[in-house]
Enzyme design. Structure first.
Site, mmCIF file in Angstrom:
data_model
loop_
_atom_site.group_PDB
_atom_site.id
_atom_site.type_symbol
_atom_site.label_atom_id
_atom_site.label_comp_id
_atom_site.label_asym_id
_atom_site.label_seq_id
_atom_site.Cartn_x
_atom_site.Cartn_y
_atom_site.Cartn_z
ATOM 1 N N CYS A 16 0.847 -1.187 0.000
ATOM 2 C CA CYS A 16 0.000 0.000 0.000
ATOM 3 C C CYS A 16 0.890 1.246 0.000
ATOM 4 O O CYS A 16 2.056 1.169 0.350
ATOM 5 C CB CYS A 16 -0.867 0.025 1.245
ATOM 6 S SG CYS A 16 -1.787 -1.498 1.479
ATOM 7 N N ARG A 41 2.509 1.580 -7.182
ATOM 8 C CA ARG A 41 2.645 0.435 -6.289
ATOM 9 C C ARG A 41 1.483 -0.544 -6.434
ATOM 10 O O ARG A 41 1.571 -1.669 -5.948
ATOM 11 C CB ARG A 41 2.657 0.926 -4.844
ATOM 12 C CG ARG A 41 3.848 1.746 -4.540
ATOM 13 C CD ARG A 41 3.624 2.515 -3.270
ATOM 14 N NE ARG A 41 4.910 2.865 -2.737
ATOM 15 C CZ ARG A 41 5.493 2.259 -1.727
ATOM 16 N NH1 ARG A 41 4.909 1.320 -1.085
ATOM 17 N NH2 ARG A 41 6.683 2.600 -1.340
ATOM 18 N N TRP A 89 -4.292 -2.022 -1.203
ATOM 19 C CA TRP A 89 -4.503 -3.222 -2.005
ATOM 20 C C TRP A 89 -5.147 -4.238 -1.083
ATOM 21 O O TRP A 89 -4.563 -4.643 -0.080
ATOM 22 C CB TRP A 89 -3.186 -3.751 -2.568
ATOM 23 C CG TRP A 89 -3.479 -4.654 -3.713
ATOM 24 C CD1 TRP A 89 -3.927 -5.942 -3.651
ATOM 25 C CD2 TRP A 89 -3.416 -4.335 -5.095
ATOM 26 N NE1 TRP A 89 -4.145 -6.431 -4.909
ATOM 27 C CE2 TRP A 89 -3.840 -5.478 -5.816
ATOM 28 C CE3 TRP A 89 -3.052 -3.189 -5.807
ATOM 29 C CZ2 TRP A 89 -3.895 -5.506 -7.215
ATOM 30 C CZ3 TRP A 89 -3.104 -3.224 -7.193
ATOM 31 C CH2 TRP A 89 -3.517 -4.365 -7.867
ATOM 32 N N ASN A 115 -0.069 -0.239 6.417
ATOM 33 C CA ASN A 115 0.442 -1.077 5.325
ATOM 34 C C ASN A 115 0.985 -2.345 5.957
ATOM 35 O O ASN A 115 1.771 -2.269 6.892
ATOM 36 C CB ASN A 115 1.556 -0.325 4.584
ATOM 37 C CG ASN A 115 2.266 -1.188 3.558
ATOM 38 O OD1 ASN A 115 1.765 -2.231 3.144
ATOM 39 N ND2 ASN A 115 3.443 -0.759 3.147
ATOM 40 N N GLY A 116 0.569 -3.506 5.453
ATOM 41 C CA GLY A 116 1.066 -4.775 5.995
ATOM 42 C C GLY A 116 -0.093 -5.676 6.396
ATOM 43 O O GLY A 116 -1.224 -5.500 5.926
ATOM 44 N N GLU A 498 13.813 -13.674 -19.825
ATOM 45 C CA GLU A 498 13.365 -12.312 -19.516
ATOM 46 C C GLU A 498 12.444 -11.783 -20.629
ATOM 47 O O GLU A 498 11.429 -11.141 -20.352
ATOM 48 C CB GLU A 498 14.593 -11.406 -19.318
ATOM 49 C CG GLU A 498 14.320 -9.943 -19.102
ATOM 50 C CD GLU A 498 13.464 -9.625 -17.874
ATOM 51 O OE1 GLU A 498 13.093 -10.539 -17.133
ATOM 52 O OE2 GLU A 498 13.119 -8.452 -17.714
ATOM 53 N N LYS A 502 8.512 -10.656 -19.888
ATOM 54 C CA LYS A 502 7.960 -9.337 -20.218
ATOM 55 C C LYS A 502 6.645 -9.506 -20.989
ATOM 56 O O LYS A 502 5.684 -8.805 -20.723
ATOM 57 C CB LYS A 502 8.945 -8.508 -21.063
ATOM 58 C CG LYS A 502 10.186 -8.042 -20.358
ATOM 59 C CD LYS A 502 9.999 -6.890 -19.395
ATOM 60 C CE LYS A 502 9.731 -7.320 -17.983
ATOM 61 N NZ LYS A 502 10.802 -7.573 -17.088
ATOM 62 N N GLU A 505 3.779 -10.754 -18.637
ATOM 63 C CA GLU A 505 3.247 -9.870 -17.618
ATOM 64 C C GLU A 505 2.539 -8.643 -18.166
ATOM 65 O O GLU A 505 1.591 -8.173 -17.547
ATOM 66 C CB GLU A 505 4.313 -9.460 -16.588
ATOM 67 C CG GLU A 505 5.543 -8.816 -17.154
ATOM 68 C CD GLU A 505 6.598 -8.566 -16.065
ATOM 69 O OE1 GLU A 505 7.744 -8.315 -16.438
ATOM 70 O OE2 GLU A 505 6.274 -8.613 -14.881
ATOM 71 N N HIS A 521 14.744 -31.949 -26.540
ATOM 72 C CA HIS A 521 14.349 -32.841 -25.448
ATOM 73 C C HIS A 521 12.896 -32.634 -25.042
ATOM 74 O O HIS A 521 12.469 -33.101 -23.992
ATOM 75 C CB HIS A 521 15.277 -32.636 -24.247
ATOM 76 C CG HIS A 521 16.710 -32.924 -24.575
ATOM 77 N ND1 HIS A 521 17.165 -34.207 -24.815
ATOM 78 C CD2 HIS A 521 17.769 -32.098 -24.766
ATOM 79 C CE1 HIS A 521 18.464 -34.149 -25.106
ATOM 80 N NE2 HIS A 521 18.845 -32.880 -25.094
ATOM 81 N N LYS A 623 4.198 -3.277 -8.112
ATOM 82 C CA LYS A 623 5.648 -3.112 -8.195
ATOM 83 C C LYS A 623 6.425 -3.845 -7.115
ATOM 84 O O LYS A 623 7.497 -4.347 -7.373
ATOM 85 C CB LYS A 623 5.960 -1.615 -8.146
ATOM 86 C CG LYS A 623 7.379 -1.262 -8.512
ATOM 87 C CD LYS A 623 7.657 -1.548 -9.964
ATOM 88 C CE LYS A 623 9.101 -1.358 -10.327
ATOM 89 N NZ LYS A 623 9.459 -2.120 -11.530
HETATM 90 C C1 F6R Z 1 9.199 -8.390 -13.683
HETATM 91 C C2 F6R Z 1 9.323 -7.844 -12.350
HETATM 92 C C3 F6R Z 1 9.412 -8.784 -11.193
HETATM 93 C C4 F6R Z 1 10.487 -8.327 -10.214
HETATM 94 C C5 F6R Z 1 10.457 -9.199 -8.953
HETATM 95 C C6 F6R Z 1 11.535 -8.792 -7.972
HETATM 96 O O1 F6R Z 1 9.154 -7.398 -14.646
HETATM 97 O O2 F6R Z 1 9.345 -6.665 -12.173
HETATM 98 O O3 F6R Z 1 9.615 -10.094 -11.613
HETATM 99 O O4 F6R Z 1 11.723 -8.385 -10.853
HETATM 100 O O5 F6R Z 1 9.208 -9.097 -8.320
HETATM 101 O O6 F6R Z 1 11.370 -7.465 -7.581
HETATM 102 P P1 F6R Z 1 12.547 -6.681 -6.891
HETATM 103 O O7 F6R Z 1 13.655 -6.536 -7.878
HETATM 104 O O8 F6R Z 1 11.947 -5.375 -6.509
HETATM 105 O O9 F6R Z 1 12.966 -7.496 -5.694
#
Ligand code: F6R
Length: 628
Positions: A16, A41, A89, A115-116, A498, A502, A505, A521, A623
């Site tokens: 949050c 966030r 959230w 928050n938490g 990666e 992308k 997500e 395989h 995030k």
């Molecule tokens: C993907 C993404 C997530 C973060 C993961 C770790 O685009 O953003 O997979 O990489 O949640 O987050 P951090 O780096 O903040 O620990």
């Protein structure tokens, strides 16, 4: 990131956003603008409260901040000089108006945001109800507001009252509260959740993130674990939960407000993709001497200890984990120390072999990822040294580690990590080379040569960015595509993973990354007519895997795949097998992820944007993830 579980009682939460203000400005405006800066966030309701003439006034609404704005227009709030605000959230209780924060105590004295997760809320709620308190929400948070309301009603000083409350709570929390009878005072406390204080002139702020108050001040104080802060317009007093004076850590925020805005781009993610040359350059800045040797001044671990390390474990989640996979190749190659890479949420549950000579390296953009934090705590309990590679000053992960190397990428607002990945790779390379230097695993001139190549990558990343038009056009072709594959070998394999992450997500389509040699395989059965397959081709000539990857391209093409090949500038061997070819600057194998990831990021960004999706705030994701 993880999907969000919205069922009441679920133990999964997002981070949050919290802000509190006390000072001469119009509090409600300061608070709502702070909430807007923390939108990235992820949240599903928002609220604000102020104190005027001994009365708490609050507005809260489910949905985006625009709903809260409309509510304030319909029911204007009186001018005030103290206020708190929150983006929530949902965890305990659905995302409704009445479950939104702030929560106001039954007796009208206290407004509180949280928050938490308060794990023991059910018992506390029953106790309060038995004492005649009526609840207006289904949240765990409201118990903290009601407990605090009860304490201050007994004449307890506000800070002492909050101390009494936090000592009864179990779980993770940042709490910020104000009392209707003290219109110049905010109190806040933190355990396992972030909280920073913004230090102004004649005004002060508390927030979960400096972005919330950067418009007004760059001077900040990070609060430690189990600390409480008592804030008026002219004073900030930090204590521990027992009331003893506690040490706090002032710092200056080095990025400005415009860095947190989109600067004309349609999406933060696109802006952040374009910021990568600068982000990598800033991460490398000041970290090597004129003779090419490395200096990592912030690494306060004695060289003797670094020399005694016999195993490295890199621990991270998601994109950061893939950056760790890239780093493993380089670190083992340069230092000859065995290096494992582990997903943080798996780490401590498998009883990993950790000794005093194990170095645990964690990668985290946000510095708040609970899975990574728990892994750090586990590693330190086993007496391992922990080095955090992190992008967020004052975050919990660097604070709980033995040392930190900051990636100076600036704020990453788009939920999908981009510059986070590149700068994590760059910072891991700095660490790997530094270990090689300290342990004399490489000669000085070898280290200087690798450093010089690393330092030459920002303009090469820029060249890739300047040539992205064909990738954007390609995305338009795949608006209705169901599935996309990515192949790579060696460091190209995590790049493939990666690229696939992308797409999953932000464009919500099925995408898989594979080591190209593993195709035969099993995964090759997924290949059918027209399926797009991205292939990262290692540098020509200098790399033994180059020819093998070309064979892998032929294998999928023979089965109908449409091959989109990322290969270096004058690699003509690959041309006959590529349906589309995207040229990469000539770099060594270990540097290739820094240039090859960029077109894959842009492909996902462009495709998601063309599909009309919210690129910066994809569904079910936010995030930072602050609980396991
Ligand atoms: C993907 C993404 C997530 C973060 C993961 C770790 O685009 O953003 O997979 O990489 O949640 O987050 P951090 O780096 O903040 O620990």
């Amino acid at each position: 990131m993880r999907p969000v579980c919205r069922f009441p009682g679920a133990k999964v939460t997002r981070m949050c956003g919290i802000i509190g203000y006390v000072g001469p400005r119009a509090a409600q405006e300061v608070v709502v603008s702070g909430l807007r800066r923390m939108e990235y966030r992820g949240y599903d309701s928002a609220g604000v409260a102020v104190v005027v003439d001994g009365v708490i006034e609050y507005r809260k609404k489910a949905g985006k901040i625009t709903n809260l704005d409309a509510e304030i227009v319909a029911n204007p709030m009186p001018e005030a000089t103290i206020g708190i605000g929150h983006t929530r959230w949902a965890t305990h209780g659905g995302p409704t108006d009445y479950n939104a924060h702030p929560h106001v105590s039954d007796n009208g004295r206290i407004a509180l945001i949280h928050n938490g997760i308060i794990e023991n809320f059910a018992g506390l709620r029953a106790e309060l109800q038995a004492g005649g308190v009526s609840f207006r929400s289904e949240t765990d948070s409201e118990v903290a507001a009601q407990l605090l309301g009860r304490e201050v009603a007994q004449g307890t000083d506000l800070a002492d009252a909050l101390r009494a409350v936090v000592n009864r709570l179990k779980g993770a929390f940042t709490l910020v509260a104000m009392d209707a009878q003290e219109p110049e005072r905010l109190v806040a406390a933190r355990r396992n959740s972030p909280l920073v204080v913004g230090v102004g002139e004649g005004e002060n702020f508390v927030a979960s993130d400096v972005a919330a108050f950067i418009e007004f001040t760059r001077n900040a104080i990070e609060l430690g674990q189990d600390q409480l802060v008592d804030v008026t317009p002219t004073s900030i007093t930090v204590t521990d939960f027992a009331g003893n004076p506690a040490e706090s850590h002032p710092f200056e925020v080095t990025w400005d407000l415009s860095a947190a805005e989109k600067s004309g781009y349609d999406w933060f993610m696109r802006k952040e993709i374009y910021e990568q040359p600068q982000a990598v350059a800033d991460t490398l800045l000041g970290r090597f001497n004129e003779d090419g040797s490395l200096k990592l001044d912030e690494l306060h671990i004695p060289e003797a200890e670094l020399r005694s390390i016999d195993k490295i474990i890199i621990v991270a989640c998601g994109t950061a984990y893939y950056a760790g996979m890239v780093a493993k190749y380089a670190i083992e190659h340069w230092t000859r120390i065995a290096c494992e890479v582990e997903i943080a949420s798996e780490f401590r549950y498998r009883d990993p072999i950790i000794t005093r000579t194990t170095l645990v390296v964690t990668l985290s953009q946000s510095g708040e990822t609970a899975d990574t934090l728990m892994a750090i705590r586990h590693a330190r309990e086993q007496h391992a040294k922990v080095i955090a590679i992190c992008n967020t000053n004052g975050a919990t992960i660097p604070r709980e580690s033995d040392a930190v190397i900051y990636t100076h990428a600036g704020p990453e607002i788009g939920v999908a990590s981009t510059k986070g990945f590149l700068t994590q790779v760059a910072a891991c390379y700095l660490l790997g080379l530094y270990l090689a230097q300290v342990r004399e695993a490489k000669y000085g001139d070898e280290i200087a040569a690798i450093m010089a190549e690393l330092a030459s990558t920002p303009p090469l990343i820029q060249r890739v960015l300047d040539g992205l038009e064909p990738i954007k056009q390609l995305a338009a072709k795949y608006i209705n595509q169901q599935s996309v594959l990515f192949l790579g070998r060696h460091v190209g394999y995590p790049v493939a993973l990666e690229g696939a992450l992308k797409l999953k997500e932000i464009a919500y389509l099925h995408a898989e990354g594979f080591p190209a040699g593993e195709l035969k395989h099993g995964p090759i059965a997924l290949v059918d007519e027209g399926i797009p397959v991205f292939v990262v081709v290692p540098p020509q000539g200098r790399d033994q895997l180059h020819d093998k990857v070309i064979s892998n391209i032929q294998e999928v093409r023979a089965r109908g795949a449409f091959t989109i090949v990322l290969a270096e500038e004058d690699d003509e061997e690959v041309t006959p097998y590529a349906d589309v070819i995207f040229r990469l600057p000539k770099v060594s194998t270990l540097m290739q992820p820094l240039v090859a990831t960029v077109p894959l990021q842009m492909f996902a960004c462009e495709l998601a944007s063309l599909k009309g999706y919210d690129v910066d705030q994809p569904r079910n994701l936010a995030k930072s993830v602050t609980v396991e």
